[in-house]
Design an enzyme around this catalytic site. Structure first.
Site, PDB file in Angstrom:
ATOM      1  N   HIS A 184     -11.907  -0.263  -8.801  1.00  0.00           N
ATOM      2  CA  HIS A 184     -11.347  -1.628  -9.093  1.00  0.00           C
ATOM      3  C   HIS A 184     -11.369  -2.317  -7.977  1.00  0.00           C
ATOM      4  O   HIS A 184     -10.995  -1.955  -6.874  1.00  0.00           O
ATOM      5  CB  HIS A 184      -9.774  -1.528  -9.623  1.00  0.00           C
ATOM      6  CG  HIS A 184      -9.170  -2.727  -9.839  1.00  0.00           C
ATOM      7  ND1 HIS A 184      -8.032  -2.775 -10.514  1.00  0.00           N
ATOM      8  CD2 HIS A 184      -9.487  -4.176 -10.020  1.00  0.00           C
ATOM      9  CE1 HIS A 184      -7.548  -3.807 -10.826  1.00  0.00           C
ATOM     10  NE2 HIS A 184      -8.622  -4.878 -10.445  1.00  0.00           N
TER      11      HIS A 184
ATOM     12  N   ASN B  41       0.853  -1.139   0.117  1.00  0.00           N
ATOM     13  CA  ASN B  41       0.029   0.087   0.039  1.00  0.00           C
ATOM     14  C   ASN B  41       0.847   1.198   0.154  1.00  0.00           C
ATOM     15  O   ASN B  41       1.775   1.310   0.840  1.00  0.00           O
ATOM     16  CB  ASN B  41      -0.949  -0.071   1.210  1.00  0.00           C
ATOM     17  CG  ASN B  41      -2.223   0.778   1.101  1.00  0.00           C
ATOM     18  OD1 ASN B  41      -2.054   1.862   0.713  1.00  0.00           O
ATOM     19  ND2 ASN B  41      -3.155   0.407   1.669  1.00  0.00           N
TER      20      ASN B  41
ATOM     21  N   GLN C 231     -14.572  -1.987   0.185  1.00  0.00           N
ATOM     22  CA  GLN C 231     -15.441  -1.366   0.046  1.00  0.00           C
ATOM     23  C   GLN C 231     -16.018  -1.204  -1.508  1.00  0.00           C
ATOM     24  O   GLN C 231     -15.400  -1.126  -2.359  1.00  0.00           O
ATOM     25  CB  GLN C 231     -14.678   0.147   0.123  1.00  0.00           C
ATOM     26  CG  GLN C 231     -14.349   0.273   1.563  1.00  0.00           C
ATOM     27  CD  GLN C 231     -13.023   1.283   1.755  1.00  0.00           C
ATOM     28  OE1 GLN C 231     -12.227   1.061   0.857  1.00  0.00           O
ATOM     29  NE2 GLN C 231     -13.395   2.067   2.611  1.00  0.00           N
TER      30      GLN C 231
ATOM     31  N   GLY D 295     -17.279   3.816  -0.146  1.00  0.00           N
ATOM     32  CA  GLY D 295     -16.088   4.487   0.174  1.00  0.00           C
ATOM     33  C   GLY D 295     -14.941   4.124  -0.723  1.00  0.00           C
ATOM     34  O   GLY D 295     -13.836   4.413  -0.580  1.00  0.00           O
TER      35      GLY D 295
ATOM     36  N   HIS E  17     -10.953  -4.312  -4.651  1.00  0.00           N
ATOM     37  CA  HIS E  17      -9.812  -4.606  -3.821  1.00  0.00           C
ATOM     38  C   HIS E  17     -10.233  -4.832  -2.551  1.00  0.00           C
ATOM     39  O   HIS E  17     -11.216  -4.400  -2.103  1.00  0.00           O
ATOM     40  CB  HIS E  17      -8.622  -3.549  -4.057  1.00  0.00           C
ATOM     41  CG  HIS E  17      -9.171  -2.118  -3.700  1.00  0.00           C
ATOM     42  ND1 HIS E  17     -10.102  -1.493  -4.424  1.00  0.00           N
ATOM     43  CD2 HIS E  17      -8.999  -1.412  -2.399  1.00  0.00           C
ATOM     44  CE1 HIS E  17     -10.247  -0.326  -3.841  1.00  0.00           C
ATOM     45  NE2 HIS E  17      -9.705  -0.179  -2.679  1.00  0.00           N
TER      46      HIS E  17
ATOM     47  N   HIS F  89      -8.497  -4.874   1.450  1.00  0.00           N
ATOM     48  CA  HIS F  89      -7.631  -4.603   2.478  1.00  0.00           C
ATOM     49  C   HIS F  89      -7.185  -5.521   3.237  1.00  0.00           C
ATOM     50  O   HIS F  89      -8.196  -6.182   3.912  1.00  0.00           O
ATOM     51  CB  HIS F  89      -7.955  -3.330   3.169  1.00  0.00           C
ATOM     52  CG  HIS F  89      -8.430  -1.999   2.398  1.00  0.00           C
ATOM     53  ND1 HIS F  89      -7.391  -0.931   2.132  1.00  0.00           N
ATOM     54  CD2 HIS F  89      -9.163  -1.726   1.724  1.00  0.00           C
ATOM     55  CE1 HIS F  89      -8.076  -0.116   1.402  1.00  0.00           C
ATOM     56  NE2 HIS F  89      -9.147  -0.432   1.029  1.00  0.00           N
TER      57      HIS F  89
END
Length: 192
Positions: free
Chosen positions: A113, A46, A102, A108, A115, A117
């Protein structure tokens, strides 16, 4: 396919160097941040991790919503999340993980794309921010706005103003590439 090591038992590809295969996260080229690649998914470090070890797992095909993925893409995405999560928990000596998605702009999502976390957690790691649940506000706020951080880098302007005065800084491409290489080695050695 130079610079690749193929693991046929789980159809994944681990690479310290990705070579010439470009990987995109939305419209952003993130090849140097990739530390794990399967035929259908990838994992990247990240740009502005909320906590050390915060990484993203995404399908290779750029689609905005989970419901846009095929069955095979969903299976591969979540198996990759599970595998990467195990390694992240071990490497960052975490006792738990936050795994969050999200799904859409109104939820949010800042980069259109899909993804996920993965954030390694330890006891009392966010006590100074209000406790364990503070992570959700961080994900929803400027700290978790991945798209904003990529745009910030693109414009090459100074650090985006923080909500608080924490030491969370954007990382250089070199720092991210180094972490990606370290995590790629960990994925290769762990064979989770």
């Amino acid at each position: 396919m130079d610079n690749f090591t193929t693991k046929t038992e789980d159809c994944s590809i681990n690479m310290p160097l990705l070579g010439s295969t470009p990987v995109h996260f939305g419209t952003y080229l993130v090849t140097s941040s990739v530390f794990h690649l399967t035929p259908l998914s990838f994992a990247i470090v990240n740009l502005k991790p909320i906590l050390p070890g915060h990484v993203l797992v995404s399908p290779r095909r750029v689609v905005p919503r989970l419901s846009d993925l095929s069955h095979d893409e969903v299976v591969d995405l979540f198996l990759t999340v599970q595998k990467v999560g195990r390694m992240i928990e071990r490497v960052y000596k975490a006792s738990s993980l936050n795994i969050a998605m999200q799904d859409g702009a109104d939820a949010g999502q800042s980069v259109p794309h899909v993804h996920t976390h993965i954030i390694p957690r330890k006891a009392a790691d966010l006590e100074d921010r209000g406790g364990s649940d503070a992570i959700y506000g961080m994900l929803e706020g400027e700290e978790g706005d991945v798209g904003l951080h990529f745009e910030e880098r693109k414009r090459r302007r100074p650090q985006f103003p923080k909500v608080d005065e924490s030491t969370r800084q954007s990382r250089s491409e070199q720092e991210m590439a180094e972490e990606a290489e370290m995590l790629a080695r960990e994925m290769e050695t762990s064979r989770l």
